[in-house]
Design a protein around this motif. Structure first.
Motif, short mmCIF file in Angstrom:
data_model
loop_
_atom_site.label_atom_id
_atom_site.label_comp_id
_atom_site.label_asym_id
_atom_site.label_seq_id
_atom_site.Cartn_x
_atom_site.Cartn_y
_atom_site.Cartn_z
N ALA A 2 0.84 -1.21 0.00
CA ALA A 2 0.00 0.00 0.00
C ALA A 2 0.87 1.25 0.00
N SER A 3 1.96 1.22 0.76
CA SER A 3 2.86 2.39 0.83
C SER A 3 3.53 2.65 -0.51
N GLN A 4 3.58 1.63 -1.35
CA GLN A 4 4.27 1.78 -2.64
C GLN A 4 3.32 2.15 -3.79
N VAL A 5 2.09 1.62 -3.72
CA VAL A 5 1.17 1.90 -4.83
C VAL A 5 0.59 3.31 -4.76
N VAL A 6 0.59 3.91 -3.58
CA VAL A 6 0.07 5.27 -3.45
C VAL A 6 1.04 6.23 -4.16
N PRO A 7 0.55 7.20 -4.98
CA PRO A 7 1.46 8.10 -5.69
C PRO A 7 2.31 8.91 -4.71
N LYS A 8 3.62 8.85 -4.92
CA LYS A 8 4.55 9.48 -3.96
C LYS A 8 4.35 11.00 -3.90
N LEU A 9 4.10 11.59 -5.08
CA LEU A 9 3.94 13.04 -5.13
C LEU A 9 2.79 13.50 -4.23
N ALA A 10 1.75 12.63 -4.14
CA ALA A 10 0.58 12.96 -3.31
C ALA A 10 0.93 12.95 -1.83
#
Lengths: 272, 258
Positions: B104-112
């Motif tokens: 989950a921590s990886q699929v969420v867009p980092k920029l967001a």
């Protein structure tokens, strides 16, 4: 672990199996096996694939425990692997990223730590197996036969009393296998080892062993003492005694290729 | 035959020649079509920007900042990824519990996540390092965990027979056995660390090459943007090459396919 005085050791079996049973789920592998393994013997175990030869070796080294019966080593119950019992696998099972000498020294590094004496012991064993020139080479730079020698050297480095071998030469070519058989027998005699050698090759078992056990239906269906008048050398395989032993063991294995069984099968009398 | 004798030299020559050709074509395109330097600066303009900022010392501060964030993020994220991979490899029952959150921590867009990190960690180095670490830790975790899970059963049996403890089996067997895979994870993490640091700097920093790109956009200084991109590429590439050399040295005793 050794609780017995030396004179008693000579009469006591080194490894003793009493009523040993083992099964994988519903499938019974060993069924009430009794065996006394005396010091200095070279015992071979033959049997068909899946008859329990490798399971028996794993029980003998303390890696697996019998569901029934007991196994004792030097008079005490065998509950876990000990440095006195070494195991040689079917594949050399070496660590590819280590050199030859580092593979041989692995048991020492893991058990008691590396000492100067240990290093010289390892070099002596490598010399005994003709591997001194390869000591610092990576494992993947030496041949299959040499890798098998390294595996034997690794098993011998901690000066074990018992050497267990699980078809160690099965994947080698005929010439290399013959050479290694001779070397193994010499090592056994030279170092005063007690050796258990598992194979599916009847000729290999007769050539190497003082005794050959036929493992069938969970127990030793037949035990054959092997006694040659001359020393063991490859020409022994042409000896009449050798052919006779081979015939007896083939029959014990229930092979349809043995003379009598073959004739009976041909006449449809195999039930007689 | 004669040319093959100098094969490495030939390779180097062809690489340099290709680079010069690209730069030449770039210059040629700018001159032929008369692009405005606001759209596409010439290589000479980019070079002169780099020279000026080098002489004034302005660019050094930005290079040092991004490099610091990349190295900190790589060590922090890579370290956590490696140790978590080892931990989950040793205690596989916890894997099904922890892995969904990791993914989950990886699929969420980092920029967001950057605005959130700025709120939590303030404006400056820390949110950038945390963002870089978050990106770097995943390749190390995945590769280390895969390495821990794929150890030859026969070798594990050997270690049990030799009476090895769980720690000895880890140090002498599992980690060395998985070293090529773990080091491949380091290379992937290294490449991603530059992405992480620069993207985080876009939003959460006033110093660094990412911040310089944003400043270049604001002041319509395209040469500044190009110079920053070239510096990021050169430094990322150099670090990758360095890790490759270290990896080759560390794995020199391992069998290779070639």
């Amino acid at each position: 672990m050794n609780n017995l005085p030396p004179d008693e050791m000579m009469t006591q079996p080194l490894l003793f199996l009493q009523g040993v049973s083992f099964s994988y789920g519903e499938k019974s592998i060993l069924d009430g096996l009794n065996w006394s393994l005396m010091q200095g013997g070279f015992e071979c175990i033959i049997g068909r694939s899946g008859c329990g030869k490798s399971t028996l070796l794993q029980l003998l080294c303390g890696l697996t425990h019998p569901q029934n019966g007991k196994i004792s080593f030097k008079g005490s119950a065998l509950t876990k692997p000990t440095k006195d019992i070494s195991y040689v696998f079917q594949k050399p099972n070496l660590l590819e990223w280590l050199s030859v000498i580092d593979n041989v020294l692995l048991p020492m590094k893991l058990r008691e730590g590396l000492t100067q004496r240990g290093k010289s012991q390892a070099m002596n064993i490598l010399a005994l197996l003709g591997l001194s020139a390869h000591a610092n080479k990576p494992i993947w730079q030496i041949s299959g036969g040499e890798q098998s020698r390294v595996a034997i050297a690794r098993a011998l480095v901690s000066s074990p009393k018992v050497l267990l071998l699980d078809e160690p030469f099965a994947s080698l070519d005929a010439i290399t296998r013959e050479e290694l058989q001779g070397e193994l027998r010499n090592l056994h005699d030279q170092l005063g080892l007690t050796t258990v050698f598992v194979t599916h090759d009847i000729h290999e078992a007769i050539y190497l062993g003082d005794r050959v056990h036929v493992l069938r239906d969970g127990h030793f269906a037949h035990t054959q003492d092997i006694d040659f008048l001359t020393s063991r050398k490859p020409s022994l395989k042409d000896d009449a005694h050798f052919a006779n032993y081979s015939h007896i063991l083939r029959t014990s294995l229930g092979s349809k290729l043995s003379k009598n069984a073959g004739a009976k099968d041909f006449l449809g009398l195999s039930h007689v | 035959m004669g040319f093959h004798m100098f094969n490495p030299l030939y390779k180097l020559f062809s690489k340099v020649f290709f680079l010069v050709l690209i730069v030449f074509l770039w210059e040629l395109i700018c001159k032929t079509w008369h692009f405005s330097s606001l759209i596409l600066p010439t290589p000479l303009e980019v070079y002169s920007f780099l020279l000026q900022t080098h002489q004034s010392g302005m660019i050094h501060r930005h290079i040092a900042q991004t490099l610091f964030e990349v190295i900190c993020g790589l060590f922090l994220g890579g370290g956590i990824g490696f140790f978590l991979g080892v931990f989950l490899g040793e205690f596989p029952k916890l894997k099904s519990l922890i892995m969904p959150y990791v993914v989950a921590s990886q699929v969420v867009p980092k920029l967001a996540l950057t605005p959130l990190f700025i709120l939590w960690f303030g404006f400056g180095t820390l949110p950038v390092v945390v963002m870089t670490a978050l990106i770097c830790f995943f390749p190390l975790l995945e590769n280390t965990l895969t390495a821990m899970e794929h150890v030859d059963a026969l070798k594990l049996q050997l270690f049990r027979m030799l009476g090895a403890s769980a720690f000895q089996t880890l140090v002498w067997l599992k980690i060395p056995n998985g070293a090529p895979l773990i080091l491949a994870g380091v290379r992937v993490a290294l490449v991603l660390s530059w992405v992480g640091a620069v993207v985080a700097e876009f939003m959460g920093s006033s110093v660094g090459l990412g911040a310089l790109i944003v400043a270049g956009q604001g002041s319509m200084n395209t040469a500044m943007i190009f110079a920053s991109l070239i510096l990021i590429t050169c430094m990322g590439w150099s670090m990758y090459a360095m890790v490759l050399v270290i990896e080759r040295h560390a794995l020199r005793s391992y069998p290779r396919g070639d």
